[in-house]
Design a protein around this motif. Structure first.
Motif, PDB file in Angstrom:
ATOM      1  N   LYS A  21     -23.506  74.741  10.017  1.00 37.11           N
ATOM      2  CA  LYS A  21     -25.032  74.446   9.354  1.00 37.11           C
ATOM      3  C   LYS A  21     -25.731  75.632   9.554  1.00 37.11           C
ATOM      4  O   LYS A  21     -27.117  75.499  10.049  1.00 37.11           O
ATOM      5  CB  LYS A  21     -25.627  73.140  10.272  1.00 37.11           C
ATOM      6  N   ASP A  22     -25.268  76.699   9.500  1.00 35.80           N
ATOM      7  CA  ASP A  22     -26.047  78.062   9.692  1.00 35.80           C
ATOM      8  C   ASP A  22     -26.848  78.611  10.797  1.00 35.80           C
ATOM      9  O   ASP A  22     -27.889  78.824  10.944  1.00 35.80           O
ATOM     10  CB  ASP A  22     -27.018  78.196   8.533  1.00 35.80           C
ATOM     11  N   GLY A  23     -26.213  77.802  12.034  1.00 40.51           N
ATOM     12  CA  GLY A  23     -26.963  77.988  13.120  1.00 40.51           C
ATOM     13  C   GLY A  23     -28.065  77.000  13.522  1.00 40.51           C
ATOM     14  O   GLY A  23     -28.828  76.885  14.682  1.00 40.51           O
ATOM     15  N   ASP A  24     -28.146  75.779  12.764  1.00 39.54           N
ATOM     16  CA  ASP A  24     -29.325  74.581  13.172  1.00 39.54           C
ATOM     17  C   ASP A  24     -28.866  74.212  14.446  1.00 39.54           C
ATOM     18  O   ASP A  24     -27.467  73.977  14.692  1.00 39.54           O
ATOM     19  CB  ASP A  24     -29.150  73.799  12.257  1.00 39.54           C
TER      20      ASP A  24
ATOM     21  N   ASN B 180     -35.219  72.232  14.660  1.00 36.58           N
ATOM     22  CA  ASN B 180     -34.761  72.617  13.416  1.00 36.58           C
ATOM     23  C   ASN B 180     -35.838  72.632  12.247  1.00 36.58           C
ATOM     24  O   ASN B 180     -35.669  73.281  11.249  1.00 36.58           O
ATOM     25  CB  ASN B 180     -33.624  71.803  12.962  1.00 36.58           C
ATOM     26  N   THR B 181     -36.964  71.904  12.615  1.00 38.96           N
ATOM     27  CA  THR B 181     -37.785  72.096  11.460  1.00 38.96           C
ATOM     28  C   THR B 181     -39.216  73.190  12.141  1.00 38.96           C
ATOM     29  O   THR B 181     -40.260  73.060  11.815  1.00 38.96           O
ATOM     30  CB  THR B 181     -38.838  70.799  11.401  1.00 38.96           C
ATOM     31  N   ARG B 182     -38.655  73.858  12.989  1.00 34.35           N
ATOM     32  CA  ARG B 182     -39.597  74.907  13.523  1.00 34.35           C
ATOM     33  C   ARG B 182     -40.780  74.206  13.959  1.00 34.35           C
ATOM     34  O   ARG B 182     -42.041  74.673  13.937  1.00 34.35           O
ATOM     35  CB  ARG B 182     -39.790  75.940  12.723  1.00 34.35           C
TER      36      ARG B 182
ATOM     37  N   PRO C 229     -28.817  67.816  12.415  1.00 38.53           N
ATOM     38  CA  PRO C 229     -30.083  68.695  12.473  1.00 38.53           C
ATOM     39  C   PRO C 229     -31.329  68.051  12.394  1.00 38.53           C
ATOM     40  O   PRO C 229     -32.236  68.508  12.975  1.00 38.53           O
ATOM     41  CB  PRO C 229     -29.648  69.841  11.313  1.00 38.53           C
ATOM     42  N   LEU C 230     -31.560  66.832  11.566  1.00 44.54           N
ATOM     43  CA  LEU C 230     -32.661  66.268  11.363  1.00 44.54           C
ATOM     44  C   LEU C 230     -32.843  65.064  12.471  1.00 44.54           C
ATOM     45  O   LEU C 230     -33.690  64.267  12.414  1.00 44.54           O
ATOM     46  CB  LEU C 230     -32.932  65.725   9.976  1.00 44.54           C
TER      47      LEU C 230
ATOM     48  N   MET D 164     -36.337  65.992  20.036  1.00 36.00           N
ATOM     49  CA  MET D 164     -36.182  67.473  20.133  1.00 36.00           C
ATOM     50  C   MET D 164     -35.330  68.280  18.969  1.00 36.00           C
ATOM     51  O   MET D 164     -35.894  69.449  18.768  1.00 36.00           O
ATOM     52  CB  MET D 164     -35.588  67.971  21.694  1.00 36.00           C
ATOM     53  N   VAL D 165     -34.048  67.587  18.669  1.00 35.94           N
ATOM     54  CA  VAL D 165     -33.288  68.473  17.830  1.00 35.94           C
ATOM     55  C   VAL D 165     -34.155  68.479  16.459  1.00 35.94           C
ATOM     56  O   VAL D 165     -34.024  69.557  15.768  1.00 35.94           O
ATOM     57  CB  VAL D 165     -32.062  67.555  17.638  1.00 35.94           C
ATOM     58  N   ARG D 166     -34.941  67.474  15.977  1.00 34.26           N
ATOM     59  CA  ARG D 166     -35.588  67.520  14.915  1.00 34.26           C
ATOM     60  C   ARG D 166     -36.778  68.591  14.902  1.00 34.26           C
ATOM     61  O   ARG D 166     -36.935  69.297  13.894  1.00 34.26           O
ATOM     62  CB  ARG D 166     -36.172  66.221  14.398  1.00 34.26           C
ATOM     63  N   CYS D 167     -37.459  68.475  16.093  1.00 35.09           N
ATOM     64  CA  CYS D 167     -38.369  69.511  16.065  1.00 35.09           C
ATOM     65  C   CYS D 167     -37.888  70.851  16.027  1.00 35.09           C
ATOM     66  O   CYS D 167     -38.365  71.966  15.503  1.00 35.09           O
ATOM     67  CB  CYS D 167     -38.898  69.419  17.606  1.00 35.09           C
TER      68      CYS D 167
END
Ligand code: G16
Length: 543
Positions: free
Chosen positions: A55-58, A173-175, A81-82, A168-171
């Motif tokens: 996932k390109d580093g997500d 990956n959504t910067r 990622p989301l 946390m994971v979603r935060c």
């Protein structure tokens, strides 16, 4: 560059496979006795890092928990990622990797790398969280070893609830567009949303801002305390079973739902509102005792219908057209489904057990409310819903519509949309009860549940079970469905089904009917047929 030979060497030297038993990536990842899991956790650390590279580093999440299972168990699930559950096409690779013999490990790993054309030079990062089980820190080390073996980066969140790790994971990956990726950020987001909504609601006469919460002696206690402190003056949250007793033992959401009684050691005072979390705080059920000392359970079905009725009202007040639907499983009480169809008049779908199935289905609606009867659930707001709400906030010429649209927009922030979350769900329910100025008993009156009973049967091999029709019909063992149909015919409003658990070594029986006695008799009859036709072991279940 990470090389698979090194990954394999570490696996064999530090985390060898010590069991021959086959484990499946089931309803909620891998679960088993904690002593059987070290190699699986190492391998899932590797797999999470590979998924991150793909996932390109997500960032990918790894949660170490066995949730409602006994203390001696543990488990692991991967987070995409989301913040959603691991994509289902990867589950079979997780299962293959987990079950490979030490000498086959490298071959299976190479196959995964080839199948997904993973660039081993790509960066990877993994967020790790764990519940409070004694076995969790050791298993955490195994995950870290796995991630590092492929040069991945670890964000170690320590003890954290499952839904907080999803958040946390979603935060990350959504910067941080979804929120700040810290406990502080999580608490800020939820508490700010609650306070904003409440300050516009005005005084209340009936609603009581006091709840006693059984935290199942799990991680939810500590994490609930973080946020409860922020509501000091407006909402009093009393925490019980905060870790002084054994995890999930005669307490917690699963115990309360299955046994239809309060946790041991907590005397339910008449009229007082109670809630129970499960061990990793991703489920919640509510309950109270009335003046005749009768226990009333408000489970996931009641939470879903409460939320839907509030949202329908709010959407109407905003003058918006939004397609809202509810997703349930076969365990949903028949009267809840009838209430949704006949009273709320919203579409309702039934899918297989497991949050991942409900979540996927809920994405088909502009606003999807999904709950399992056991208290697992959340609300999903699609991009189209969010943009309609946003434009109503900014461009509506009607002040009252604008106010409602603002409330709806703020409400979205109270929801952990990544997965069911006991803390967020509790604050949602409190907010809606306050909005309606309802006591817990008023909420309960919305519809009356059909009496129901859950039982478990132990069988030699639960993999012989095959079901269809969202688990409401059993195809194998042959003859079992016919036996169930014959029993069901004998009971008014009878309904029953049998399905193998994806988290425990048991088969689950559900039955409902007009009276508790009938629901119990139906459940016992179906349990007996299951036991006889499917190679039952040990004692037949009793009430
Ligand atoms: C997990 C899943 C839930 C499921 C429950 C029971 O919950 O996340 O979706 O309802 O297991 O599943 P089964 O009947 O297959 O054992 P938890 O709270 O244990 O993570």
């Amino acid at each position: 560059m990470a090389n698979l030979t090194t990954v394999t060497r570490i696996s064999q030297e530090k985390h060898p496979r010590n069991i021959s038993k086959h484990l499946n990536y089931g309803t909620a990842g891998f679960r088993s006795r904690a002593t059987e899991l070290d190699h699986i956790l190492y391998r899932m650390g590797v797999l999470a890092a590979l998924r991150s590279k793909s996932k390109d580093g997500d960032t990918i999440g790894v949660m170490i928990t066995a949730s409602h299972n006994p203390e001696e168990d543990n488990g692991v699930k991967l987070i995409d990622p989301l913040g959603e559950m691991l994509e289902s096409s990867w589950e079979k690779h997780a299962t293959c990797l987990a079950n490979a013999g030490d000498e086959e490990f490298q071959v299976v790993l190479s196959e995964i790398v080839e199948t997904f054309k993973i660039d081993m030079n790509c960066k990877s990062s993994v967020a790790i969280g764990m519940d409070t089980r004694a076995s969790s820190p050791g298993l955490n080390t195994a995950v870290v070893d796995g991630v590092k073996s492929v040069d991945g980066l670890c964000f170690d969140y320590g003890t954290i609830t499952t839904p907080q790790l999803h958040y946390m994971v979603r935060c990350i990956n959504t910067r941080n567009a979804y929120g700040m990726a810290t406990i502080e950020g999580y608490c800020n987001k939820l508490s700010k949303a609650l306070k904003n909504i409440w300050q516009n609601q005005g005084e209340r006469k009936v609603y009581k801002p006091h709840i006693i919460v059984d935290c199942a002696n799990g991680v939810g206690a500590k994490r609930l305390k973080d946020i409860a402190e922020r509501f000091d003056k407006i909402l009093s949250i009393e925490i019980r079973n905060a870790g002084e007793g054994k995890l999930n033992y005669r307490c917690g959401a699963d115990y309360v739902k299955v046994n239809q009684r309060g946790p041991e050691g907590i005397d339910c005072i008449e009229g007082q509102k109670y809630a129970s979390f499960d061990g990793d705080a991703d489920r919640i059920v509510f309950y109270y005792t009335d003046k005749d000392n009768i226990f009333h359970l408000l489970d996931g079905d009641k939470v879903a219908t409460l939320i839907a009725s509030y949202l329908i009202g709010l959407i109407r007040k905003c003058g918006l057209e939004l397609n809202l639907g509810i997703v349930q499983t076969a365990y949903a009480n028949g009267n809840s489904t009838a209430y949704i169809q006949d009273e709320l008049k919203v579409p309702v779908a039934c899918v297989c057990t497991g949050v991942k199935h409900l979540h996927r289905k809920a994405l088909e609606f502009e606003i999807g409310v999904y709950f399992e009867a056991n208290g697992h659930g959340t609300i999903l707001f699609s991009d189209s819903a969010l943009s309609k709400i946003e434009s109503s906030c900014s461009s509506s010429s009607n002040e009252s519509e604008k106010l409602s649209a603002n409330e709806l927009r703020t409400f979205v922030d109270l929801v952990n949309q990544t997965v069911g979350d006991s803390i967020s769900d509790m604050l949602i329910v409190e907010t809606i009860l306050r909005d309606k100025d309802w006591d817990v008993a008023d909420w309960d009156k919305s519809y009356r549940n059909l009496a129901n009973r859950l039982l478990v049967v132990k069988v030699n091999d639960r993999s012989v079970f095959e079901t269809t029709n969202a688990e409401r019909t059993v195809i194998k063992p042959t003859g079992l469905q016919k036996a169930i149909d014959d029993h069901v015919k004998l009971f008014p409003n009878g309904r029953s089904f049998v399905r193998p658990s994806g988290t425990e070594d048991v088969v689950r029986i559900y039955a409902e009917s007009d009276t508790q006695e009938n629901a119990d008799q139906l459940a016992l009859a179906v349990a007996k047929s299951t036991y006889d036709l499917a190679g039952g072991t040990g004692n037949l279940p009793t009430l």
